[in-house]
Each structure stands twice: as structure tokens, then as C-alpha cells.
Scaffold this motif. Structure first.
Motif, PDB file in Angstrom:
ATOM      1  N   LEU A  63       0.807  -1.224   0.000  1.00 29.90           N
ATOM      2  CA  LEU A  63       0.000   0.000   0.000  1.00 29.90           C
ATOM      3  C   LEU A  63       0.839   1.273   0.000  1.00 29.90           C
ATOM      4  O   LEU A  63       0.272   2.377   0.049  1.00 29.90           O
ATOM      5  N   GLU A  64       2.145   1.152  -0.071  1.00 32.20           N
ATOM      6  CA  GLU A  64       3.005   2.324   0.031  1.00 32.20           C
ATOM      7  C   GLU A  64       2.708   3.353  -1.074  1.00 32.20           C
ATOM      8  O   GLU A  64       2.502   4.541  -0.809  1.00 32.20           O
ATOM      9  N   ARG A  65       2.662   2.904  -2.331  1.00 32.40           N
ATOM     10  CA  ARG A  65       2.370   3.827  -3.435  1.00 32.40           C
ATOM     11  C   ARG A  65       0.929   4.323  -3.421  1.00 32.40           C
ATOM     12  O   ARG A  65       0.686   5.529  -3.590  1.00 32.40           O
ATOM     13  N   PRO A  66      -0.059   3.416  -3.231  1.00 29.27           N
ATOM     14  CA  PRO A  66      -1.443   3.911  -3.130  1.00 29.27           C
ATOM     15  C   PRO A  66      -1.624   4.929  -2.013  1.00 29.27           C
ATOM     16  O   PRO A  66      -2.380   5.894  -2.167  1.00 29.27           O
ATOM     17  N   PHE A  67      -0.924   4.724  -0.884  1.00 31.88           N
ATOM     18  CA  PHE A  67      -1.017   5.679   0.218  1.00 31.88           C
ATOM     19  C   PHE A  67      -0.446   7.033  -0.174  1.00 31.88           C
ATOM     20  O   PHE A  67      -0.959   8.075   0.244  1.00 31.88           O
ATOM     21  N   ALA A  68       0.616   7.023  -0.970  1.00 31.81           N
ATOM     22  CA  ALA A  68       1.192   8.284  -1.423  1.00 31.81           C
ATOM     23  C   ALA A  68       0.183   9.053  -2.279  1.00 31.81           C
ATOM     24  O   ALA A  68       0.030  10.273  -2.136  1.00 31.81           O
ATOM     25  N   LEU A  69      -0.517   8.329  -3.159  1.00 32.91           N
ATOM     26  CA  LEU A  69      -1.535   8.961  -4.006  1.00 32.91           C
ATOM     27  C   LEU A  69      -2.727   9.422  -3.177  1.00 32.91           C
ATOM     28  O   LEU A  69      -3.221  10.544  -3.342  1.00 32.91           O
ATOM     29  N   LEU A  70      -3.186   8.564  -2.270  1.00 31.88           N
ATOM     30  CA  LEU A  70      -4.335   8.909  -1.433  1.00 31.88           C
ATOM     31  C   LEU A  70      -4.007  10.081  -0.524  1.00 31.88           C
ATOM     32  O   LEU A  70      -4.843  10.966  -0.310  1.00 31.88           O
ATOM     33  N   GLY A  71      -2.782  10.089   0.006  1.00 36.25           N
ATOM     34  CA  GLY A  71      -2.370  11.195   0.862  1.00 36.25           C
ATOM     35  C   GLY A  71      -2.435  12.523   0.132  1.00 36.25           C
ATOM     36  O   GLY A  71      -2.846  13.541   0.695  1.00 36.25           O
ATOM     37  N   GLY A  72      -2.046  12.506  -1.152  1.00 33.59           N
ATOM     38  CA  GLY A  72      -2.132  13.723  -1.942  1.00 33.59           C
ATOM     39  C   GLY A  72      -3.563  14.183  -2.138  1.00 33.59           C
ATOM     40  O   GLY A  72      -3.847  15.386  -2.151  1.00 33.59           O
ATOM     41  N   LEU A  73      -4.480  13.234  -2.264  1.00 30.66           N
ATOM     42  CA  LEU A  73      -5.892  13.569  -2.482  1.00 30.66           C
ATOM     43  C   LEU A  73      -6.546  14.164  -1.238  1.00 30.66           C
ATOM     44  O   LEU A  73      -7.360  15.078  -1.328  1.00 30.66           O
ATOM     45  N   VAL A  74      -6.198  13.621  -0.065  1.00 34.98           N
ATOM     46  CA  VAL A  74      -6.848  14.085   1.169  1.00 34.98           C
ATOM     47  C   VAL A  74      -6.031  15.139   1.894  1.00 34.98           C
ATOM     48  O   VAL A  74      -6.462  15.667   2.922  1.00 34.98           O
ATOM     49  N   GLY A  75      -4.845  15.442   1.375  1.00 30.87           N
ATOM     50  CA  GLY A  75      -4.067  16.535   1.940  1.00 30.87           C
ATOM     51  C   GLY A  75      -3.219  16.191   3.137  1.00 30.87           C
ATOM     52  O   GLY A  75      -3.001  17.047   4.006  1.00 30.87           O
ATOM     53  N   VAL A  76      -2.737  14.943   3.245  1.00 32.10           N
ATOM     54  CA  VAL A  76      -1.826  14.559   4.325  1.00 32.10           C
ATOM     55  C   VAL A  76      -0.628  13.833   3.722  1.00 32.10           C
ATOM     56  O   VAL A  76      -0.690  13.317   2.613  1.00 32.10           O
ATOM     57  N   LYS A  77       0.456  13.794   4.487  1.00 35.45           N
ATOM     58  CA  LYS A  77       1.629  13.064   4.044  1.00 35.45           C
ATOM     59  C   LYS A  77       1.357  11.560   4.073  1.00 35.45           C
ATOM     60  O   LYS A  77       0.546  11.083   4.869  1.00 35.45           O
ATOM     61  N   ALA A  78       2.060  10.837   3.200  1.00 35.08           N
ATOM     62  CA  ALA A  78       1.895   9.386   3.166  1.00 35.08           C
ATOM     63  C   ALA A  78       2.247   8.757   4.519  1.00 35.08           C
ATOM     64  O   ALA A  78       1.685   7.730   4.902  1.00 35.08           O
ATOM     65  N   GLN A  79       3.183   9.402   5.274  1.00 30.85           N
ATOM     66  CA  GLN A  79       3.565   8.868   6.582  1.00 30.85           C
ATOM     67  C   GLN A  79       2.378   8.797   7.536  1.00 30.85           C
ATOM     68  O   GLN A  79       2.319   7.936   8.409  1.00 30.85           O
ATOM     69  N   SER A  80       1.424   9.720   7.373  1.00 39.33           N
ATOM     70  CA  SER A  80       0.238   9.730   8.237  1.00 39.33           C
ATOM     71  C   SER A  80      -0.593   8.474   8.004  1.00 39.33           C
ATOM     72  O   SER A  80      -1.024   7.810   8.955  1.00 39.33           O
ATOM     73  N   LEU A  81      -0.825   8.143   6.730  1.00 36.64           N
ATOM     74  CA  LEU A  81      -1.613   6.953   6.404  1.00 36.64           C
ATOM     75  C   LEU A  81      -0.858   5.687   6.777  1.00 36.64           C
ATOM     76  O   LEU A  81      -1.450   4.722   7.265  1.00 36.64           O
ATOM     77  N   THR A  82       0.465   5.685   6.567  1.00 39.51           N
ATOM     78  CA  THR A  82       1.268   4.533   6.965  1.00 39.51           C
ATOM     79  C   THR A  82       1.223   4.357   8.476  1.00 39.51           C
ATOM     80  O   THR A  82       1.149   3.237   8.981  1.00 39.51           O
ATOM     81  N   GLY A  83       1.258   5.479   9.199  1.00 40.08           N
ATOM     82  CA  GLY A  83       1.173   5.417  10.661  1.00 40.08           C
ATOM     83  C   GLY A  83      -0.124   4.792  11.133  1.00 40.08           C
ATOM     84  O   GLY A  83      -0.143   4.030  12.112  1.00 40.08           O
TER      85      GLY A  83
END
Length: 365
Positions: A258-278
Motif C-alpha cells: 500500500l506504500e504507493r497507493p497511500f502516497a496517491l491517497l495522501g495527496g488527495l486528502v491533503g496529508v503526508k503518506a507517513q500519516s496513512l502509513t502510521g
């Protein structure tokens, strides 16, 4: 059927992690396999002591709690849910229960969400992060508590409780959650100090229980009459460890996928990918997320804090505990915790749409 599928997934994770350990940790999964047993030491210092003390606490507290809860028409088992599922909440709930079904619901679903937040997430989380980040975590926890009924209701319905029964039984929890919300909003610093004192008190209690149980096991002398044997607590630890042998490697695989999808999703919702990974990592344990809390953007800090309330340890200790006690309730517990966590994350992101955290979140007044 779903339980069997989940256990098969854990078994596959154990095989992959174990094989990687044998071949020198080439995939980086063998270390997660090892971590499963490394974590047992920490859990063994808290879980068995409280499990051994649970019958004694149920007997002592039952004299006061049972009449009080019966006066409200609430099963006394719900009092047990004030402790975490793996810190005696389950045993206390079952010991106080008038209805075994509600006892299981309180001890597994509610304890793994509200009890864990009360005695673990707040004191440990607030103690780990920088003082300047505490208002953000407090806001996240408030949003997590506001979303908590979603998880409690989903879990209750899947446990076989009707919606009116589920809502009525959770009345004391909702009242306490509301008081907690007000406290975190109005006096966050005092609340942090209070919960740290609570955490220290629980540490003293579980250590005393562990010592008494160990003495009884080694000598036969009963320092605290009525305690459960230490073997019961260690059996729970063993079951948790076996599940984590598979769940930790599988969680790491999921994180990588999910690392790449999280990067894309993070951009859509306005947070860093680290937040979703956390958030994903917190489904195994919230400690890495809290340790790296300072590296997350403000919006992500609030969202991660909200997610942790219900999502904490879903794929590790809590899953292992349920498998070792009432495996037939694994799906209700997982569905309840994940739905509550997802609702909290959505609420947190929605309330901060536009990318700005409300100024009140930064206030310590």
C-alpha cells in the motif's frame, strides 16, 4: 468461515516470516517474525498479573458495581470494559457479567476500544510525544471518541445484540467518553497528568498481582486468596504470540503493497503518506506511530490520533487475545475496531478539510 480464512492468512504470514528468518532475513520479514516473540516480554509484565487478579477484583468490586449498574438496568460486565482487553478487562467483564453474551461483548469489543484508550493510548501516547504535539493528539483522541459509537454498535450487532440493547448497555461508556472529551478539550494538561497517574497505578497493581501469582505457583502460598493461577495468564500470552508470528509479517507485507497507493491517497486528502502509513502500522501497535509523531504533518497527526482510538493493536495483541479466548467473536471485534477507526479517520479529515487544523487544536489553555 471468516475466522478460518483469517487464521489461514496468519499461518501464511508465519511461514513467510519464519522462512525469511531461516534464509537470513533477506526480505526484511524475518525480523518482524522475531519481533512477535520479542514483544511477549513486555506483555508478560502486565497481562498475567491483571488476569490473575481479575477474580479477586470481580468479587470486591462486584459488591458495589453490581447494585449500581443494576439500578441503571446495565449489565455489570460493562464496568470491566474500563480496562483494556489484554489488561484484565475481559476477565473482569466475564466475572461481573449477569448475561454471558454481554460479558463477552464488554470484555472483547468495548474493552479493546474504550478500555484500551483509557488505560493505554492516552497515558502512553501523551507520555511519548513532544509537549507541543499533545494538543493535536488530544484533538485526534476526541474525534476518535466521538466516532467510537460506530465501532461499538457494529461490534455489538455482530455479537448478536440488538441496537436498543447495544445503545442502552453502553450508556455508562458514552457518559464517561463525554466527560473525557470535555476534559481533553478544556484541561488537556491536567488530563494528561491524571492519566499518567492512572497508568502508574495500574502498573503497581499488575506487578503486585504477578508477584503474588508467582509466589503461589512456586511455593503454594496464597498471598492473595482467590487469584487465578499464573498459568492462565501465561496461556493468553502464548496465544497472542502465536498469532503475532503471522500477523506482524503480513502487516509489513500489506504496508509495502500500500506504500504507493497511500502516497496517491495522501495527496488527495491533503496529508503526508507517513500519516496513512502510521494508521496502518497502529493496527499492529501504535508505538512506532507515536514515536514518529513529530515527523507527521499537523493534519495527519490529528487523523492518526483519531484512528488509534479504535484501531490500536487490531492485527496483533488484540487479535491474538480473542483467538485465545473466544475465537468465534474474532469477526465482531475486528469489524468493530476497524469501522470505528475508519469512521474516526474520515471525521478527522473532514473536520480539517482545506488542510488547516483549527487554532483551538494548538491551544493548551
Amino acid at each position: 468461515m471468516m475466522n478460518d480464512i483469517l487464521m489461514m492468512i496468519m499461518a501464511v504470514g508465519a511461514v513467510i516470516g519464519g522462512a525469511d528468518r531461516i534464509f537470513g532475513n533477506r526480505l526484511g520479514l524475518g525480523e518482524h517474525f522475531e519481533k512477535a516473540f520479542m514483544l511477549l516480554g513486555t506483555m508478560a509484565l502486565s497481562i498475567p498479573g491483571m488476569i490473575c487478579l481479575a477474580p479477586v477484583l470481580a468479587d470486591v468490586l462486584g459488591r458495589v458495581i453490581v447494585p449500581l449498574y443494576q439500578l441503571m438496568g446495565v449489565d455489570p460486565a460493562m464496568f470491566g470494559s474500563l480496562l483494556s482487553i489484554d489488561m484484565g478487562g475481559y476477565q473482569l467483564a466475564k466475572g461481573l457479567a449477569a448475561d454471558a453474551q454481554i460479558g463477552s461483548y464488554a470484555g472483547l469489543v468495548v474493552s479493546s476500544i474504550f478500555g484500551c484508550t483509557l488505560v493505554f493510548t492516552i497515558p502512553v501516547g501523551m507520555g511519548m510525544i513532544a509537549p507541543g504535539d499533545r494538543p493535536l493528539l488530544a484533538r485526534g483522541i476526541m474525534l476518535g471518541l466521538a466516532s467510537m459509537p460506530v465501532g461499538l454498535i457494529v461490534g455489538g450487532l455482530l455479537c448478536g445484540l440488538s441496537l436498543p440493547v447495544c445503545l442502552h448497555q453502553n450508556l455508562p461508556i458514552f457518559v464517561l467518553a463525554l466527560l473525557l472529551l470535555l476534559g481533553l478539550w478544556k484541561i488537556p494538561d491536567r488530563m494528561v497528568k491524571g492519566f499518567c497517574i492512572l497508568a502508574d497505578g495500574i502498573k503497581i497493581l499488575v506487578t503486585a498481582g504477578l508477584v503474588a501469582a508467582a509466589v503461589e505457583s512456586l511455593t503454594g502460598w496464597s498471598l492473595i486468596p482467590g487469584m487465578a493461577p499464573i498459568e492462565e495468564g501465561m496461556a493468553v500470552i502464548s496465544n497472542i504470540g502465536v498469532v503475532m508470528l503471522g500477523s506482524l509479517p503480513m502487516a509489513e507485507i500489506l504496508r509495502r503493497v500500500l506504500e504507493r497507493p497511500f502516497a496517491l491517497l495522501g495527496g488527495l486528502v491533503g496529508v503526508k503518506a507517513q500519516s496513512l502509513t502510521g494508521m496502518l502500522v497502529s493496527l499492529v501497535t501504535p508505538l512506532p506511530t507515536l514515536a514518529a509523531y513529530g515527523e507527521i504533518d499537523d493534519k495527519g497527526k490529528v487523523a492518526a490520533g483519531a484512528f488509534i482510538v479504535s484501531g490500536t493493536s487490531l492485527l496483533a495483541a488484540h487479535m491474538g487475545f480473542v483467538v485465545g479466548t473466544e475465537p468465534e467473536l474474532l469477526v465482531p471485534v475486528m469489524a468493530g475496531k476497524f469501522s470505528g477507526a475508519l469512521a474516526a479517520a474520515v471525521l478527522a479529515l473532514w473536520t480539517q478539510r482545506g488542510g488547516k487544523v483549527p487554532a483551538a487544536a494548538h491551544s493548551t489553555e
